[in-house]
Write an enzyme that holds these catalytic residues in place. Structure first.
Site, mmCIF file in Angstrom:
data_model
loop_
_atom_site.group_PDB
_atom_site.id
_atom_site.type_symbol
_atom_site.label_atom_id
_atom_site.label_comp_id
_atom_site.label_asym_id
_atom_site.label_seq_id
_atom_site.Cartn_x
_atom_site.Cartn_y
_atom_site.Cartn_z
ATOM 1 N N LYS A 170 -9.947 65.728 12.111
ATOM 2 C CA LYS A 170 -10.307 64.608 12.777
ATOM 3 C C LYS A 170 -10.741 64.314 13.942
ATOM 4 C CE LYS A 170 -12.424 60.916 12.810
ATOM 5 N NZ LYS A 170 -12.007 58.993 13.010
ATOM 6 N N LYS A 239 -10.777 56.718 23.660
ATOM 7 C CA LYS A 239 -8.761 56.383 22.794
ATOM 8 C C LYS A 239 -8.783 58.199 22.419
ATOM 9 C CE LYS A 239 -8.571 55.056 19.026
ATOM 10 N NZ LYS A 239 -8.818 56.056 17.239
#
Length: 292
Positions: A170, A239
């Site tokens: 990811k 983030k």
């Protein structure tokens, strides 16, 4: 299968809705308005993550940040207080390798099974059940929860046997998404600066060699003269790009394009755009053009 959902935001809510069609679902989210939507469709809404986990065979956790994951799993009323030995926790948040690996160790010490399962595809594909799941788990553990994952994903990619392997893939995905998102905003503002109709340019180039999911998906919202609905906030890319850079530093990888994209997202956050839809990143280029 009895399924619990902890987190019913932009991603978790449509995913829970799809699972609810086939399995009984118990749901918790700090925002009771979200759980009320699912309750109206037949889910059981409860007041804590612990209550959601109680009696569940699979517990899906979909929150945004490492701090939220810690509270959801190990807070006073977290999943740990309700999970039964032998239940499987599916960690679908994108929070980094070390965070998920440590959470996995702590959950396994309680007798739970753990699947690291971040997703890609965004809120649009979450609603249609066409996400890609990037799974890190032993094959036998993953197979136990495929009946749940198959309802929210068109592809389940087994990225490795370790909890954390899904997070690693990811991060590679988010490196590309971060750069593609920033590039899409830069390109469409470049078209406008050249005196072109950016909507026409988008329609022309999105089917060619320069196409990308981020360009086609975010491009129309970038050109929306109003305020687009928040399907994925800029803060998420603040983030995620930070997680990519942290992992890159630890691994010794060179990521100059991600560094530029991360700086752009951070600047947008400081200018008050953090909670806006991430397509609003085009404003950074618009502002620069107006104030050279």
């Amino acid at each position: 299968m009895k399924v619990a959902f902890v987190g019913a935001g932009a991603m978790g809510l449509p995913m829970a809705r799809l699972v609810l069609r086939r399995h009984p679902v118990t749901v918790f989210d700090p925002d009771s308005a979200r759980t009320a939507q699912l309750a109206a469709e037949g889910a059981r809404a409860v007041g804590s993550a612990a209550l959601a986990a109680r009696g569940a065979e699979a517990v899906v956790v979909m929150v945004a940040t490492p701090a939220q994951l810690e509270r959801a799993l190990f807070g006073d009323d977290g999943v740990h207080a309700g999970i039964a030995a032998g239940a499987t926790v599916i960690l679908m948040s994108s929070v980094g390798i070390d965070c998920v690996a440590e959470a996995g160790r702590r959950l396994e010490a309680l007798g739970a099974r753990v699947v690291d399962a971040p997703v890609t595809g965004g809120a649009v594909r979450a609603a249609t059940g066409e996400l890609t799941v990037l799974a890190g788990a032993a094959p036998g553990v993953l197979d136990r929860v495929r009946p749940v994952l198959d309802l929210v994903a068109s592809r389940i990619a087994h990225c490795g046997d370790r909890v954390g392997d899904g997070q690693a893939v990811k991060l590679v995905n988010q490196l590309l998404c971060s750069v593609h998102l920033a590039a899409a905003g830069e390109a469409l503002q470049f078209a406008r600066t050249l005196g072109l109709d950016p909507a026409q340019v988008l329609a022309t180039i999105e089917s060619g060699a320069a196409s990308s999911f981020m360009l086609s998906d975010r491009g129309p919202r970038m050109l929306d003269t109003g305020t687009p609905p928040v399907l994925s906030a800029i803060d998420i890319f603040v983030k995620d790009s930070s997680l990519v850079l942290a992992a890159a530093r630890e691994a010794g990888a060179v990521t100059p394009l991600t560094e530029q994209a991360a700086a752009l997202f951070s600047r947008a956050g400081r200018q008050g755009l953090g909670r806006n839809d991430d397509s609003s990143v085009i404003r950074m280029f618009q502002n620069a053009a107006q104030n050279p």
